[in-house]
Design a protein around this motif. Sequence first.
Motif, PDB file in Angstrom:
ATOM      1  N   GLN A 116      31.668  26.660  62.909  1.00  0.00           N
ATOM      2  CA  GLN A 116      32.784  26.146  62.113  1.00  0.00           C
ATOM      3  C   GLN A 116      32.294  25.136  61.069  1.00  0.00           C
ATOM      4  OE1 GLN A 116      35.478  23.101  63.579  1.00  0.00           O
ATOM      5  NE2 GLN A 116      37.255  24.377  63.065  1.00  0.00           N
ATOM      6  N   ALA A 117      31.378  24.260  61.465  1.00  0.00           N
ATOM      7  CA  ALA A 117      30.835  23.271  60.525  1.00  0.00           C
ATOM      8  C   ALA A 117      30.093  23.964  59.382  1.00  0.00           C
ATOM      9  CB  ALA A 117      29.912  22.304  61.259  1.00  0.00           C
ATOM     10  N   LEU A 118      29.357  25.022  59.692  1.00  0.00           N
ATOM     11  CA  LEU A 118      28.660  25.784  58.659  1.00  0.00           C
ATOM     12  C   LEU A 118      29.663  26.349  57.651  1.00  0.00           C
ATOM     13  CD1 LEU A 118      25.886  27.235  57.809  1.00  0.00           C
ATOM     14  CD2 LEU A 118      26.833  29.206  59.018  1.00  0.00           C
ATOM     15  N   ILE A 119      30.760  26.899  58.163  1.00  0.00           N
ATOM     16  CA  ILE A 119      31.762  27.499  57.286  1.00  0.00           C
ATOM     17  C   ILE A 119      32.415  26.442  56.406  1.00  0.00           C
ATOM     18  CG2 ILE A 119      33.985  28.696  57.251  1.00  0.00           C
ATOM     19  CD1 ILE A 119      32.990  30.022  59.931  1.00  0.00           C
ATOM     20  N   LYS A 120      32.732  25.301  56.976  1.00  0.00           N
ATOM     21  CA  LYS A 120      33.321  24.221  56.175  1.00  0.00           C
ATOM     22  C   LYS A 120      32.384  23.815  55.051  1.00  0.00           C
ATOM     23  CE  LYS A 120      36.289  22.105  59.715  1.00  0.00           C
ATOM     24  NZ  LYS A 120      36.514  20.897  60.561  1.00  0.00           N
ATOM     25  N   ASP A 121      31.097  23.726  55.354  1.00  0.00           N
ATOM     26  CA  ASP A 121      30.124  23.385  54.331  1.00  0.00           C
ATOM     27  C   ASP A 121      30.052  24.480  53.267  1.00  0.00           C
ATOM     28  OD1 ASP A 121      27.749  21.869  53.267  1.00  0.00           O
ATOM     29  OD2 ASP A 121      26.735  23.718  53.846  1.00  0.00           O
ATOM     30  N   PHE A 122      30.070  25.734  53.708  1.00  0.00           N
ATOM     31  CA  PHE A 122      30.051  26.853  52.760  1.00  0.00           C
ATOM     32  C   PHE A 122      31.256  26.793  51.826  1.00  0.00           C
ATOM     33  CE2 PHE A 122      27.290  30.424  54.808  1.00  0.00           C
ATOM     34  CZ  PHE A 122      26.198  29.574  54.807  1.00  0.00           C
ATOM     35  N   GLN A 123      32.412  26.546  52.381  1.00  0.00           N
ATOM     36  CA  GLN A 123      33.619  26.529  51.565  1.00  0.00           C
ATOM     37  C   GLN A 123      33.596  25.374  50.567  1.00  0.00           C
ATOM     38  OE1 GLN A 123      36.657  26.588  54.659  1.00  0.00           O
ATOM     39  NE2 GLN A 123      36.925  28.791  54.406  1.00  0.00           N
ATOM     40  N   LYS A 124      33.040  24.258  50.991  1.00  0.00           N
ATOM     41  CA  LYS A 124      32.941  23.096  50.103  1.00  0.00           C
ATOM     42  C   LYS A 124      32.040  23.408  48.914  1.00  0.00           C
ATOM     43  CE  LYS A 124      32.494  19.321  52.322  1.00  0.00           C
ATOM     44  NZ  LYS A 124      31.914  18.211  53.122  1.00  0.00           N
ATOM     45  N   ARG A 125      30.996  24.224  49.163  1.00  0.00           N
ATOM     46  CA  ARG A 125      30.015  24.501  48.115  1.00  0.00           C
ATOM     47  C   ARG A 125      30.153  25.918  47.538  1.00  0.00           C
ATOM     48  NH1 ARG A 125      25.194  24.761  49.464  1.00  0.00           N
ATOM     49  NH2 ARG A 125      25.363  24.972  51.728  1.00  0.00           N
ATOM     50  N   LYS A 126      31.265  26.591  47.887  1.00  0.00           N
ATOM     51  CA  LYS A 126      31.582  27.919  47.339  1.00  0.00           C
ATOM     52  C   LYS A 126      30.520  28.963  47.673  1.00  0.00           C
ATOM     53  CE  LYS A 126      34.381  25.999  43.577  1.00  0.00           C
ATOM     54  NZ  LYS A 126      35.604  26.117  44.388  1.00  0.00           N
ATOM     55  N   VAL A 127      30.014  28.895  48.903  1.00  0.00           N
ATOM     56  CA  VAL A 127      29.154  29.956  49.420  1.00  0.00           C
ATOM     57  C   VAL A 127      30.065  31.032  49.998  1.00  0.00           C
ATOM     58  CG1 VAL A 127      27.310  30.550  51.037  1.00  0.00           C
ATOM     59  CG2 VAL A 127      27.352  28.287  49.952  1.00  0.00           C
ATOM     60  N   PRO A 128      29.913  32.282  49.619  1.00  0.00           N
ATOM     61  CA  PRO A 128      30.864  33.313  50.046  1.00  0.00           C
ATOM     62  C   PRO A 128      30.747  33.649  51.531  1.00  0.00           C
ATOM     63  CG  PRO A 128      29.019  34.308  48.874  1.00  0.00           C
ATOM     64  CD  PRO A 128      28.857  32.818  48.732  1.00  0.00           C
ATOM     65  N   ILE A 129      31.873  33.671  52.223  1.00  0.00           N
ATOM     66  CA  ILE A 129      31.956  34.151  53.606  1.00  0.00           C
ATOM     67  C   ILE A 129      33.412  34.514  53.865  1.00  0.00           C
ATOM     68  CG2 ILE A 129      32.236  31.819  54.566  1.00  0.00           C
ATOM     69  CD1 ILE A 129      30.690  32.843  57.065  1.00  0.00           C
ATOM     70  N   ASP A 130      33.625  35.639  54.539  1.00  0.00           N
ATOM     71  CA  ASP A 130      34.986  36.141  54.738  1.00  0.00           C
ATOM     72  C   ASP A 130      35.420  36.193  56.192  1.00  0.00           C
ATOM     73  OD1 ASP A 130      35.407  36.909  51.917  1.00  0.00           O
ATOM     74  OD2 ASP A 130      33.819  38.366  52.324  1.00  0.00           O
ATOM     75  N   GLY A 131      34.464  36.250  57.117  1.00  0.00           N
ATOM     76  CA  GLY A 131      34.870  36.425  58.498  1.00  0.00           C
ATOM     77  C   GLY A 131      33.808  36.004  59.485  1.00  0.00           C
ATOM     78  N   VAL A 132      34.246  35.874  60.733  1.00  0.00           N
ATOM     79  CA  VAL A 132      33.349  35.557  61.846  1.00  0.00           C
ATOM     80  C   VAL A 132      33.549  36.611  62.935  1.00  0.00           C
ATOM     81  CG1 VAL A 132      32.791  33.915  63.678  1.00  0.00           C
ATOM     82  CG2 VAL A 132      33.327  33.086  61.372  1.00  0.00           C
ATOM     83  N   GLY A 133      32.443  37.175  63.381  1.00  0.00           N
ATOM     84  CA  GLY A 133      32.474  38.142  64.469  1.00  0.00           C
ATOM     85  C   GLY A 133      32.124  37.472  65.786  1.00  0.00           C
TER      86      GLY A 133
END
Length: 360
Positions: A218-235
């Motif tokens: 979750q922390a990785l995703i929050k960081d990605f979203q803050k820096r506009k790194v593309p990610i759409d889902g978690v398996g």
Amino acid sequence: MKVSYILALLPLVVASPAPVRPRPTRARQALGLGGLARKAGLKYFGTAIDNVVLDNTQYTSIAFDRSEFNQVTASNGQKWVHIEPKRGVFNYTLGDEIVDPSKDAGQIRRCHTFLWHNQLPKWLTSGNWTKTTLLNVLENHIKHEADYYWGDCYAWDVVNEAFNDNGTYRSDIWLDTIGPEYIEHAFRFARKYTSPGTKLYYNDYGIERVNSKSLAVQALIKDFQKRKVPIDGVGLQSHFTVSRAPLYTDVRAAQQLFTSLGLETALTELDVRLDLPDDAHKTATQAKIYADSVRACVDEKKCVGVTVWDFWDPVSWVPETFAGEGNACLLDAKFNRKPAYYAVADVLTRGAANGTRRGW
């Protein structure tokens, strides 16, 4: 996975077995799990398929039946060791053996996987790489494989199993040479080269509860979203055991770590193994775990679907990986549907009747 690690030692939760339901009526069996999943509001109910069983016509008649499974994943054929066995030499044969018939059958594909610490060719693991040269190798690999499967994949598992159970990064060739930013680079490369609309997933085991690993993701995703790194889902891989499985509420809470951030989720490798020999109590418990897992997806509006990690016991990865364990799938060695199959069908049927999900 054919090659994996033992799941994290999480708090014991022993599920109470549900009563074994009677075999559904002939009319109810007219739709397989894929068809029932669509009626329940999911995008798919699918299965992983390995190349070693493609010569079994009884198996393939089920595996490529869109009503039974309207989505497939190549268990191994799209992994690096098979796709790029020599540097710059690409071989898509094993992937095509599963992708092509699934396209003919009108099934969805989850493609698996661009980057993993395992099943890598020797030329890669024994190379003398710098950060720059290894990033070039990674980009070139994703570029070629994404281009070859352009338009074929609903989703790609871009990065697989990057975290340890305690939430730290896994030490491997990627981390040790590039640093933790290799994950970001992989997702940026994937967005650059995959066809428009392809969903980009992070995929891992042991994140089906709120714990150190799932919180790290979750922390990785929050960081990605803050820096506009593309990610759409978690398996959420969901490799469970009869004696140690998360509750329905655990899976729901874990999914919400990611859906609360706007991502979709999926159960990507569901199976429920048990200690052999089997007995009625273990079988009933297994059925309840399968049912609760699928219900957790049905009840989460941003969970798009469930994939079982193969459906037929003789080709399950479990016996060769966990001595004394097995019978993890929905169908037994004689292709008989187990109580777990009917428990899943019942959940999907009730989900359709409740009508709480949006369609796809």
